[in-house]
Design a protein around this motif. Structure first.
Motif, short mmCIF file in Angstrom:
data_model
loop_
_atom_site.label_atom_id
_atom_site.label_comp_id
_atom_site.label_asym_id
_atom_site.label_seq_id
_atom_site.Cartn_x
_atom_site.Cartn_y
_atom_site.Cartn_z
N THR A 95 -57.61 65.86 0.32
CA THR A 95 -57.38 65.12 -0.90
C THR A 95 -56.24 64.14 -0.71
OG1 THR A 95 -55.85 66.80 -1.73
CG2 THR A 95 -58.15 67.04 -2.33
N SER A 96 -56.25 63.07 -1.51
CA SER A 96 -55.19 62.09 -1.42
C SER A 96 -53.98 62.56 -2.21
CB SER A 96 -55.68 60.75 -1.98
OG SER A 96 -55.91 60.87 -3.38
N SER A 97 -52.81 61.98 -1.89
CA SER A 97 -51.60 62.37 -2.59
C SER A 97 -51.25 61.39 -3.69
CB SER A 97 -50.43 62.45 -1.59
OG SER A 97 -50.25 61.20 -0.94
N ALA A 98 -52.05 60.32 -3.87
CA ALA A 98 -51.76 59.30 -4.87
C ALA A 98 -52.04 59.84 -6.27
CB ALA A 98 -52.60 58.06 -4.61
N LEU A 99 -51.34 59.27 -7.25
CA LEU A 99 -51.62 59.62 -8.63
C LEU A 99 -53.01 59.15 -9.02
CD1 LEU A 99 -48.24 58.71 -10.38
CD2 LEU A 99 -49.09 60.99 -9.85
N LEU A 100 -53.71 59.98 -9.77
CA LEU A 100 -55.07 59.67 -10.18
C LEU A 100 -55.03 59.01 -11.56
CD1 LEU A 100 -56.71 62.95 -8.90
CD2 LEU A 100 -56.89 60.69 -7.87
N SER A 101 -54.67 57.75 -11.58
CA SER A 101 -54.46 57.05 -12.84
C SER A 101 -55.76 56.70 -13.55
CB SER A 101 -53.64 55.78 -12.61
OG SER A 101 -54.29 54.93 -11.69
N ASP A 102 -56.90 56.77 -12.86
CA ASP A 102 -58.18 56.47 -13.50
C ASP A 102 -58.88 57.72 -14.03
OD1 ASP A 102 -58.67 57.52 -10.99
OD2 ASP A 102 -60.25 56.08 -10.46
N VAL A 132 -62.14 65.24 -8.25
CA VAL A 132 -62.18 63.80 -8.51
C VAL A 132 -62.40 63.03 -7.21
CG1 VAL A 132 -60.87 61.80 -9.33
CG2 VAL A 132 -60.74 63.97 -10.58
N ASP A 133 -61.71 63.45 -6.16
CA ASP A 133 -61.90 62.81 -4.85
C ASP A 133 -63.35 62.91 -4.40
OD1 ASP A 133 -59.23 62.14 -4.72
OD2 ASP A 133 -58.66 63.78 -3.41
N LEU A 134 -63.98 64.07 -4.62
CA LEU A 134 -65.38 64.26 -4.26
C LEU A 134 -66.28 63.33 -5.06
CD1 LEU A 134 -67.78 65.77 -2.95
CD2 LEU A 134 -67.54 67.50 -4.75
N ALA A 135 -66.02 63.22 -6.37
CA ALA A 135 -66.83 62.35 -7.22
C ALA A 135 -66.78 60.91 -6.73
CB ALA A 135 -66.36 62.44 -8.67
N LYS A 136 -65.59 60.48 -6.35
CA LYS A 136 -65.44 59.10 -5.87
C LYS A 136 -66.09 58.92 -4.49
CE LYS A 136 -61.04 58.28 -8.26
NZ LYS A 136 -59.61 57.95 -8.08
N ARG A 137 -65.83 59.85 -3.61
CA ARG A 137 -66.30 59.71 -2.22
C ARG A 137 -67.83 59.72 -2.14
NH1 ARG A 137 -64.16 64.01 -0.40
NH2 ARG A 137 -66.05 65.28 -0.33
N ASP A 138 -68.45 60.64 -2.90
CA ASP A 138 -69.90 60.80 -2.82
C ASP A 138 -70.64 60.08 -3.95
OD1 ASP A 138 -69.33 62.34 -0.66
OD2 ASP A 138 -70.06 64.23 -1.49
N ASP A 139 -69.89 59.35 -4.78
CA ASP A 139 -70.48 58.59 -5.89
C ASP A 139 -71.36 59.48 -6.75
OD1 ASP A 139 -70.93 56.38 -7.48
OD2 ASP A 139 -72.67 55.71 -6.32
N VAL A 140 -70.79 60.62 -7.18
CA VAL A 140 -71.51 61.50 -8.10
C VAL A 140 -70.85 61.44 -9.47
CG1 VAL A 140 -72.37 63.04 -6.30
CG2 VAL A 140 -70.18 63.53 -7.37
N ALA A 141 -71.65 61.65 -10.49
CA ALA A 141 -71.17 61.49 -11.86
C ALA A 141 -70.55 62.76 -12.43
CB ALA A 141 -72.32 61.04 -12.77
N ILE A 142 -70.92 63.90 -11.87
CA ILE A 142 -70.48 65.18 -12.43
C ILE A 142 -70.14 66.13 -11.28
CG2 ILE A 142 -71.08 67.14 -13.91
CD1 ILE A 142 -73.57 64.84 -14.54
N VAL A 143 -68.99 66.79 -11.39
CA VAL A 143 -68.64 67.84 -10.44
C VAL A 143 -68.29 69.09 -11.24
CG1 VAL A 143 -67.17 68.57 -8.53
CG2 VAL A 143 -67.74 66.13 -8.81
N PHE A 144 -69.05 70.15 -11.01
CA PHE A 144 -68.82 71.42 -11.69
C PHE A 144 -67.97 72.31 -10.77
CE2 PHE A 144 -73.02 70.07 -13.26
CZ PHE A 144 -72.83 70.14 -14.64
N GLY A 145 -66.90 72.86 -11.31
CA GLY A 145 -66.14 73.85 -10.55
C GLY A 145 -66.87 75.17 -10.53
N SER A 146 -66.83 75.87 -9.39
CA SER A 146 -67.50 77.16 -9.27
C SER A 146 -66.56 78.21 -8.70
CB SER A 146 -68.74 77.06 -8.39
OG SER A 146 -69.30 78.35 -8.18
#
Length: 227
Positions: free
Chosen positions: A2-9, A106-120
């Protein structure tokens, strides 16, 4: 990684009900990665709203307790109508969710261009829900998968990442625990791409007292049956 930058979006949406002892710590820790947080105070009778605000969150108030589903809908609507946030992250107020997991999702959503990520909780063995609770949750997953057509391993985990286009299609009307299945059903109907991500839910004495008991899991099944 994961990145260390703030996730401002991304905006964290935190339903809040009588979490005064912990909410300041939850908000402060989350803001190390997520500067934008909206807490929906759902008619708390303690100082939860003040503590959340002092810790740096935006607070939206329900004058009476409406339930977690209603609080999520209010928070999501706030992000869509009042901000330009691209991602909504639903996050619990009791300290059981891990900021690093939310960031990775969030990083996964951006990297793989997916709209929804469910935690499991069930994609690895870090979470220890107890045998009976695990069984009840697995039954709830089976019921939700049957009704939604999705194939999730964990349908009632409150940690989710939802891109703006998916969030705009949510219309939650189940205010109590059945909202967890409702949100899966509505997100599935969007037809947008989704993933699951392994997360660590930390059960503490405090979180169990606040509703993570076996009885609460049984209540989820009751809500599913009679929603």
């Amino acid at each position: 990684m994961t990145s260390s930058a703030l996730l401002s979006d991304a905006w964290l949406v935190i339903p809040l009900y009588n979490e005064g002892p912990v909410i300041a710590d939850v908000v402060e820790q989350a803001r190390e990665r997520f500067p934008n947080i909206v807490c929906v105070d759902d008619g708390s009778s303690d100082d939860s709203a003040d503590r959340a605000m002092q810790a740096g969150a935006v607070v939206v108030n329900h004058p009476i307790n409406l339930g977690q589903g209603a609080a999520l809908q209010t928070g999501i609507r706030y992000v869509l109508e009042q901000t330009e946030g691209e991602y909504v992250v639903t996050f619990d107020a009791d300290g059981q969710h891990q900021v690093m997991d939310a960031q990775a999702m969030v990083d996964l959503a951006k990297r793989d261009d997916v709209a929804i990520v469910f935690g499991s909780r069930f994609l690895d063995d870090r979470t220890k829900p107890g045998l009976m609770k695990r069984i009840v949750l697995k039954v709830a997953v089976a019921m939700t998968n049957r009704s939604t057509g999705l194939r999730l391993t964990d349908a009632h985990n409150g940690l989710r990442v939802i891109r703006r286009d998916a969030a705009a299609q949510l219309r939650l009307v189940q205010n109590r625990m059945a909202h967890a299945s409702e949100i899966v059903e509505q997100l599935g109907k969007t037809g947008l791409p989704w993933r699951e991500y392994p997360v660590h839910v930390l059960y503490t004495d405090y979180s169990r007292a606040k509703g993570q008991s076996l009885l609460n899991s049984v209540n989820i099944l009751v809500d599913l049956l009679f929603k």
